[in-house]
Design a protein around this motif. Structure first.
Motif, mmCIF file in Angstrom:
data_model
loop_
_atom_site.group_PDB
_atom_site.id
_atom_site.type_symbol
_atom_site.label_atom_id
_atom_site.label_comp_id
_atom_site.label_asym_id
_atom_site.label_seq_id
_atom_site.Cartn_x
_atom_site.Cartn_y
_atom_site.Cartn_z
ATOM 1 N N SER A 115 43.946 38.994 40.741
ATOM 2 C CA SER A 115 44.605 37.955 39.937
ATOM 3 C C SER A 115 44.229 36.567 40.448
ATOM 4 O O SER A 115 44.002 35.642 39.652
ATOM 5 N N PHE A 116 44.147 36.398 41.766
ATOM 6 C CA PHE A 116 43.722 35.121 42.353
ATOM 7 C C PHE A 116 42.293 34.790 41.927
ATOM 8 O O PHE A 116 41.991 33.641 41.592
ATOM 9 N N ILE A 117 41.423 35.781 41.952
ATOM 10 C CA ILE A 117 40.020 35.555 41.570
ATOM 11 C C ILE A 117 39.945 35.114 40.110
ATOM 12 O O ILE A 117 39.246 34.139 39.781
ATOM 13 N N GLN A 118 40.665 35.807 39.251
ATOM 14 C CA GLN A 118 40.672 35.443 37.828
ATOM 15 C C GLN A 118 41.256 34.050 37.615
ATOM 16 O O GLN A 118 40.756 33.279 36.792
ATOM 17 N N MET A 119 42.308 33.716 38.373
ATOM 18 C CA MET A 119 42.901 32.382 38.256
ATOM 19 C C MET A 119 41.890 31.314 38.673
ATOM 20 O O MET A 119 41.771 30.266 38.037
#
Length: 168
Positions: free
Chosen positions: A89-93
């Motif tokens: 989720s951090f990577i996508q954000m």
């Protein structure tokens, strides 16, 4: 690289470094309760993720009500509390932020934001992005403190460490 983009790249680099470090440690520490700003490593990471989401939505001029609903959706979606899912989720954000930043014509352009309790603030995109970076830095420090409480070393994420690692 533009200094504004470099600061945000530092934020993404530091988050990735901390995730990599924490995932090398025993998995049972993610949810182990501690005396800190947040009750666990996972809750600290999750707070950082929620706030990054809130500020990206704010930069996109989404309404306060929509942002509040989105935050509740994030909580509901992350019930399993997996560090791997949260890292993704951090990577996508980060990708969403980079896409948004690339589309901005002027990082120093003014933006007015409104919060029901704090009122209206007129500032620049750059200043709000700097806030996101500072917020992440603060909580990566919390993560280091939690790790020390649990008997593990933290991971150096100072800006100068980023400069040394990315100098080429």
């Amino acid at each position: 690289m533009n200094v504004s983009l470099q600061f945000f790249d530092y934020h993404l680099w530091a988050n990735a470094l901390v995730f990599k470090h924490v995932k090398e440690l025993p998995a049972d520490i993610y949810h182990q309760e501690v005396q800190s700003s947040f009750p666990s490593l996972y809750e600290t990471f999750f707070h950082m993720y929620q706030v990054d989401h809130v500020w990206l939505s704010t930069l996109k001029k989404e309404s306060f009500d929509k942002i509040a609903a989105d935050v509740q959706h994030l909580k509901d979606k992350n019930q399993e509390k997996s560090i791997e899912v949260l890292e993704e989720s951090f990577i996508q954000m980060g990708e969403k932020y980079n896409q948004f930043i690339q589309k901005l014509e002027d990082l120093h352009a003014k933006i007015s934001i409104h919060h029901p309790s704090y009122g209206t603030l007129t500032t620049s995109y750059f200043e709000l992005l700097q806030h996101v970076v500072n917020h992440g830095t603060y909580h990566r420090g919390n993560i280091t403190s939690i790790l020390r409480q649990l008997g593990y070393q933290g991971q150096p994420t100072d800006y100068v460490s980023y400069l040394y690692e990315t100098k080429d």
